[in-house]
Design a protein around this motif. Structure first.
Motif, PDB file in Angstrom:
ATOM      1  N   SER A  31      -9.371 -53.120  -6.741  1.00  0.00           N
ATOM      2  CA  SER A  31     -10.670 -53.111  -6.062  1.00  0.00           C
ATOM      3  C   SER A  31     -11.662 -53.993  -6.809  1.00  0.00           C
ATOM      4  O   SER A  31     -11.543 -54.217  -8.015  1.00  0.00           O
ATOM      5  CB  SER A  31     -11.227 -51.682  -5.973  1.00  0.00           C
ATOM      6  OG  SER A  31     -11.428 -51.152  -7.274  1.00  0.00           O
ATOM      7  N   SER A  32     -12.627 -54.510  -6.086  1.00  0.00           N
ATOM      8  CA  SER A  32     -13.681 -55.324  -6.680  1.00  0.00           C
ATOM      9  C   SER A  32     -14.945 -55.176  -5.858  1.00  0.00           C
ATOM     10  O   SER A  32     -14.900 -54.749  -4.696  1.00  0.00           O
ATOM     11  CB  SER A  32     -13.265 -56.801  -6.755  1.00  0.00           C
ATOM     12  OG  SER A  32     -12.986 -57.293  -5.452  1.00  0.00           O
ATOM     13  N   VAL A  33     -16.070 -55.512  -6.470  1.00  0.00           N
ATOM     14  CA  VAL A  33     -17.368 -55.395  -5.814  1.00  0.00           C
ATOM     15  C   VAL A  33     -18.098 -56.727  -5.915  1.00  0.00           C
ATOM     16  O   VAL A  33     -18.146 -57.349  -6.981  1.00  0.00           O
ATOM     17  CB  VAL A  33     -18.223 -54.284  -6.464  1.00  0.00           C
ATOM     18  CG1 VAL A  33     -19.625 -54.265  -5.856  1.00  0.00           C
ATOM     19  CG2 VAL A  33     -17.564 -52.931  -6.283  1.00  0.00           C
ATOM     20  N   ILE A  34     -18.655 -57.162  -4.798  1.00  0.00           N
ATOM     21  CA  ILE A  34     -19.448 -58.389  -4.751  1.00  0.00           C
ATOM     22  C   ILE A  34     -20.794 -58.031  -4.135  1.00  0.00           C
ATOM     23  O   ILE A  34     -20.847 -57.327  -3.128  1.00  0.00           O
ATOM     24  CB  ILE A  34     -18.754 -59.467  -3.903  1.00  0.00           C
ATOM     25  CG1 ILE A  34     -17.324 -59.700  -4.404  1.00  0.00           C
ATOM     26  CG2 ILE A  34     -19.543 -60.781  -3.933  1.00  0.00           C
ATOM     27  CD1 ILE A  34     -16.475 -60.513  -3.449  1.00  0.00           C
ATOM     28  N   SER A  35     -21.869 -58.506  -4.740  1.00  0.00           N
ATOM     29  CA  SER A  35     -23.191 -58.120  -4.252  1.00  0.00           C
ATOM     30  C   SER A  35     -24.167 -59.275  -4.364  1.00  0.00           C
ATOM     31  O   SER A  35     -23.948 -60.248  -5.084  1.00  0.00           O
ATOM     32  CB  SER A  35     -23.713 -56.921  -5.050  1.00  0.00           C
ATOM     33  OG  SER A  35     -23.786 -57.234  -6.432  1.00  0.00           O
ATOM     34  N   TYR A  36     -25.268 -59.118  -3.627  1.00  0.00           N
ATOM     35  CA  TYR A  36     -26.343 -60.113  -3.710  1.00  0.00           C
ATOM     36  C   TYR A  36     -27.639 -59.453  -3.268  1.00  0.00           C
ATOM     37  O   TYR A  36     -27.663 -58.650  -2.341  1.00  0.00           O
ATOM     38  CB  TYR A  36     -26.067 -61.319  -2.812  1.00  0.00           C
ATOM     39  CG  TYR A  36     -27.154 -62.372  -2.924  1.00  0.00           C
ATOM     40  CD1 TYR A  36     -27.163 -63.260  -3.988  1.00  0.00           C
ATOM     41  CD2 TYR A  36     -28.179 -62.429  -1.983  1.00  0.00           C
ATOM     42  CE1 TYR A  36     -28.182 -64.205  -4.116  1.00  0.00           C
ATOM     43  CE2 TYR A  36     -29.194 -63.375  -2.100  1.00  0.00           C
ATOM     44  CZ  TYR A  36     -29.205 -64.256  -3.167  1.00  0.00           C
ATOM     45  OH  TYR A  36     -30.209 -65.178  -3.301  1.00  0.00           O
ATOM     46  N   GLY A  37     -28.741 -59.812  -3.954  1.00  0.00           N
ATOM     47  CA  GLY A  37     -30.057 -59.339  -3.560  1.00  0.00           C
ATOM     48  C   GLY A  37     -30.641 -58.338  -4.531  1.00  0.00           C
ATOM     49  O   GLY A  37     -30.008 -57.931  -5.505  1.00  0.00           O
ATOM     50  N   LYS A  38     -31.888 -57.948  -4.263  1.00  0.00           N
ATOM     51  CA  LYS A  38     -32.644 -57.033  -5.117  1.00  0.00           C
ATOM     52  C   LYS A  38     -32.815 -55.686  -4.422  1.00  0.00           C
ATOM     53  O   LYS A  38     -32.840 -55.586  -3.199  1.00  0.00           O
ATOM     54  CB  LYS A  38     -34.027 -57.608  -5.417  1.00  0.00           C
ATOM     55  CG  LYS A  38     -34.019 -58.969  -6.107  1.00  0.00           C
ATOM     56  CD  LYS A  38     -33.620 -58.846  -7.566  1.00  0.00           C
ATOM     57  CE  LYS A  38     -33.749 -60.193  -8.285  1.00  0.00           C
ATOM     58  NZ  LYS A  38     -33.380 -60.093  -9.719  1.00  0.00           N
TER      59      LYS A  38
END
Length: 233
Positions: free
Chosen positions: A57-64
């Motif tokens: 599993s992995s997590v990718i994110s963007y933003g505040k």
């Protein structure tokens, strides 16, 4: 509707990427896609994507988070679940049915206090299955119901839920039409809680959240969880 808190938004974006792309390129492409989604709308928002495949599993994110801090979104970001609570309520119902505590096609009145006077229509009673499928025929919540409102939405106690459904008239025969946004899942949760002699929140924690190791999934925010909450827009 009762609002559950804490879930990582799980989105699979395989369909927008070439099948032979490398793992790093795949991650970068998703991050670029998230950046485009947030920046093009010019909002102070964030998106978190969880990927589960044969490699783990992995997590990718963007933003505040936009919660008064400068925190970036991550796999630990807390989101309000809203209507996706339905998934967990149905999972709890399935567990109770499999353990012989409930029967899907029993009238829901069998699992509620006698004070609940559930309406019928054309001789048809509301069953647990109808509630799970949001097809009871009970009216949609709107301003005509005097329900105390707080920051996280309408609060339905056993008492005002009793008064609400007992005074209602069905707008369709049970099982014939789907209406999202009503009290069906709230009423289902109340029936399951009454059957076990506990609260709906405790029941969900004991039989769904903890077994699935969803330690950050709660109905009531702790101060620590609140510090990781992404503000809604």
């Amino acid at each position: 509707m009762i609002t559950a808190v804490r879930v990582i938004c799980i989105t699979i974006l395989l369909s927008v990427l070439p099948l032979r792309v490398g793992a790093e390129d795949f991650t970068n492409a998703i991050h670029a896609f998230l950046q485009q989604c947030v920046d093009s709308r010019k909002i102070n928002g964030c998106i978190v994507v969880g990927i589960v495949d044969e490699h783990g599993s992995s997590v990718i994110s963007y933003g505040k988070l936009d919660n008064g801090t400068d925190q970036d979104a991550s796999g630990d970001t807390v989101f309000v679940l809203h209507s996706a609570t339905v998934t967990f309520t149905r999972l709890l119902l399935q567990d109770m049915v499999e353990h012989g505590e409930l029967k899907l096609d029993d009238p829901v009145a069998k699992y509620l206090p006698e004070s609940f006077k559930l309406p019928t229509r054309n001789g048809k009673e509301i069953t647990l299955r109808h509630l799970a499928m949001e097809s009871s025929g009970l009216p949609i919540l709107d301003d005509k119901f005097d329900i105390k409102r707080v920051a996280d939405g309408p609060v339905l106690t056993a008492e005002n839920l009793d008064a609400l459904v007992s005074a209602s008239q069905l707008i369709a025969d049970p099982g014939t039409k789907h209406y999202h946004g009503g009290v069906d899942l709230v009423l289902l949760g109340q029936a399951m809680a009454f059957t076990t002699g506990t609260s709906y929140e405790s029941l969900m924690a004991d039989r769904v959240f903890r077994p699935l190791k969803m330690d950050g999934t709660l109905f009531t925010l702790t101060p620590e969880l609140k510090s990781r909450l992404a503000i809604e827009h």
